[in-house]
Design a protein around this motif. Structure first.
Motif, PDB file in Angstrom:
ATOM      1  N   PRO A 170      42.527  55.173  45.512  1.00  9.15           N
ATOM      2  CA  PRO A 170      43.520  54.916  46.561  1.00  9.15           C
ATOM      3  C   PRO A 170      43.876  53.439  46.728  1.00  9.15           C
ATOM      4  CG  PRO A 170      41.975  56.586  47.286  1.00  9.15           C
ATOM      5  CD  PRO A 170      41.459  56.079  45.977  1.00  9.15           C
ATOM      6  N   ASP A 171      42.943  52.523  46.410  1.00  9.52           N
ATOM      7  CA  ASP A 171      43.210  51.093  46.546  1.00  9.52           C
ATOM      8  C   ASP A 171      43.806  50.467  45.287  1.00  9.52           C
ATOM      9  OD1 ASP A 171      42.281  51.120  49.137  1.00  9.52           O
ATOM     10  OD2 ASP A 171      40.229  50.616  48.566  1.00  9.52           O
ATOM     11  N   GLY A 172      44.007  51.264  44.236  1.00  9.61           N
ATOM     12  CA  GLY A 172      44.596  50.731  43.017  1.00  9.61           C
ATOM     13  C   GLY A 172      43.778  51.045  41.789  1.00  9.61           C
ATOM     14  N   GLU A 173      44.153  50.437  40.672  1.00  7.84           N
ATOM     15  CA  GLU A 173      43.473  50.683  39.398  1.00  7.84           C
ATOM     16  C   GLU A 173      42.276  49.746  39.219  1.00  7.84           C
ATOM     17  OE1 GLU A 173      46.256  50.427  36.209  1.00  7.84           O
ATOM     18  OE2 GLU A 173      47.148  52.389  36.657  1.00  7.84           O
ATOM     19  N   VAL A 174      41.236  50.268  38.545  1.00  9.13           N
ATOM     20  CA  VAL A 174      40.044  49.489  38.238  1.00  9.13           C
ATOM     21  C   VAL A 174      39.725  49.677  36.762  1.00  9.13           C
ATOM     22  CG1 VAL A 174      37.610  49.088  38.741  1.00  9.13           C
ATOM     23  CG2 VAL A 174      39.146  49.866  40.575  1.00  9.13           C
ATOM     24  N   GLU A 175      39.640  48.602  36.022  1.00 10.92           N
ATOM     25  CA  GLU A 175      39.195  48.680  34.635  1.00 10.92           C
ATOM     26  C   GLU A 175      37.668  48.814  34.623  1.00 10.92           C
ATOM     27  OE1 GLU A 175      41.398  48.826  32.075  1.00 10.92           O
ATOM     28  OE2 GLU A 175      42.842  48.857  33.743  1.00 10.92           O
ATOM     29  N   VAL A 176      37.158  49.741  33.823  1.00  7.74           N
ATOM     30  CA  VAL A 176      35.721  50.013  33.821  1.00  7.74           C
ATOM     31  C   VAL A 176      35.177  50.029  32.395  1.00  7.74           C
ATOM     32  CG1 VAL A 176      35.635  51.280  36.004  1.00  7.74           C
ATOM     33  CG2 VAL A 176      36.192  52.504  33.885  1.00  7.74           C
ATOM     34  N   THR A 177      33.897  49.720  32.303  1.00  2.00           N
ATOM     35  CA  THR A 177      33.120  49.890  31.074  1.00  2.00           C
ATOM     36  C   THR A 177      31.813  50.574  31.447  1.00  2.00           C
ATOM     37  OG1 THR A 177      32.094  47.710  31.296  1.00  2.00           O
ATOM     38  CG2 THR A 177      34.106  47.851  29.964  1.00  2.00           C
TER      39      THR A 177
END
Length: 345
Positions: A201-208
């Motif tokens: 809901p707060d936006g996109e997050v790049e994850v590994t």
């Protein structure tokens, strides 16, 4: 409308009434796992129509660019009303999928249901593809996959690259579940390197992070008095992997089994009793007390660890509810992983 169609139409309520203990019901007409299996890859990544129950089960522990931890789950289940693939609307296959993403202060979950035989859901082995509606786990091989799914509050798209071989649980993939001999075929890819994007809901997050994919099929994997399980898949900081499960019986006893994958790839499996799990703390979750903190011991492997949840409220509020979420590991070893607990509904 014949009895099969009525059951399909009412399937979510039927399944919820039985809960996970329904996996101990009679499986007349379906095949049963036998000792000394001979797996055939990549064919065995696909469906086994003569068995009643099957799943493709992915969990992943991840972090964002600032070190914030997250967990991801995606599961495709196949449940059969008859031991055949079937064609079109007469196919006796019911498919359902679960998707979730978990953070320290949120747990988003959704589910989908589908009929077999009409293209809405299914699995192909080579190239690999597992789907339900627009959710997909697919790639040129089981070692190179892309996963995408979405719900009302989240979405994710991640890539998965295997860094080691498949491992076989139990006795060369024959996983015994009780003194009475119930069993499943069970293997896993416990070491995917993961990269991708969560949409929150707060936006996109790049994850590994790292992913663990379980494959299991059977027709009656539980004994009639077994009411659920506590399953751990742990990624230890020394490079080892640990799987341990407890199958709980109505009398309070538990059947346990475990698999350890050493950093050099050596696989050690043990039968009931050699490794143990004991609840050490509970939380009130969705109006019930759930044992969310655990101590796991495997003396012969020098393992004595505790697990605590990233988010104690990781309740899967689906047709057959259960608890599933990422955990942090401390003690003789440190690391992270996933815990699934069923039968607390």
């Amino acid at each position: 409308m014949n009895a099969r169609w009525i059951l399909l139409a009412l399937w979510p309520g039927y399944a919820a009434a039985q809960g996970f203990a329904g996996l101990g019901t009679d499986a007349e007409g379906f095949a049963l796992p036998q000792p000394d299996p001979l797996f055939d890859f990549p064919a065995d990544h696909g469906p086994h129509w003569d068995y009643r129950i099957e799943w493709w089960y992915l969990t992943a522990v991840m972090e964002g660019p600032d070190g914030t931890p997250y967990g991801l789950q995606w599961t495709l289940f196949r449940s059969a009303l008859a031991p055949e693939e079937g064609v079109g609307w007469d196919a006796p296959q019911v498919w359902f999928g679960h998707a979730a993403v978990t953070g320290e202060d949120f747990h988003h979950v959704t589910e989908r249901f589908a009929r077999g035989g009409i293209g809405q859901a299914g699995v192909t082995a080579d190239p690999f593809e597992a789907w339900i509606d627009d959710w997909r786990l697919a790639g040129p091989s089981f070692d190179d996959l892309t996963l995408s799914a979405s719900g009302p509050d989240f979405a994710y798209e991640v890539s998965l690259e295997a860094r080691g071989p498949l491992i076989l649980h139990g006795e060369a993939g024959y996983s015994v579940k009780s003194d009475a001999g119930q069993a499943s075929y069970y293997y896993a890819q416990p070491d995917y390197a993961l990269t991708g994007t969560l949409t929150l809901p707060d936006g996109e997050v790049e994850v590994t992070g790292t992913g663990w994919l379980d494959r299991e099929w059977s027709s009656q994997p539980l004994e009639a008095d077994q009411t659920g399980w506590d399953w751990f898949a742990l990624d230890l900081d020394d490079g080892a992997k640990l799987m341990l499960y407890r199958l709980r019986s109505a009398d309070g006893s538990a059947w346990t089994a475990a698999t350890h994958v050493a950093p050099d790839g050596t696989v050690t499996t043990v039968p009931d009793g050699a490794a143990t799990g004991r609840a050490t703390g509970t939380a009130t979750v969705a109006g019930r007390e759930v044992p969310v903190e655990w101590r796991l011991q495997w003396p012969d492997m020098g393992i004595d660890v505790t697990t605590r949840p990233l988010n104690p409220q990781a309740w899967m509020d689906v047709a057959i509810p259960y608890w599933e979420g990422p955990v942090i590991v401390d003690g003789s070893h440190t690391g992270r992983g996933y815990l699934e607990m069923t039968g607390y509904e």
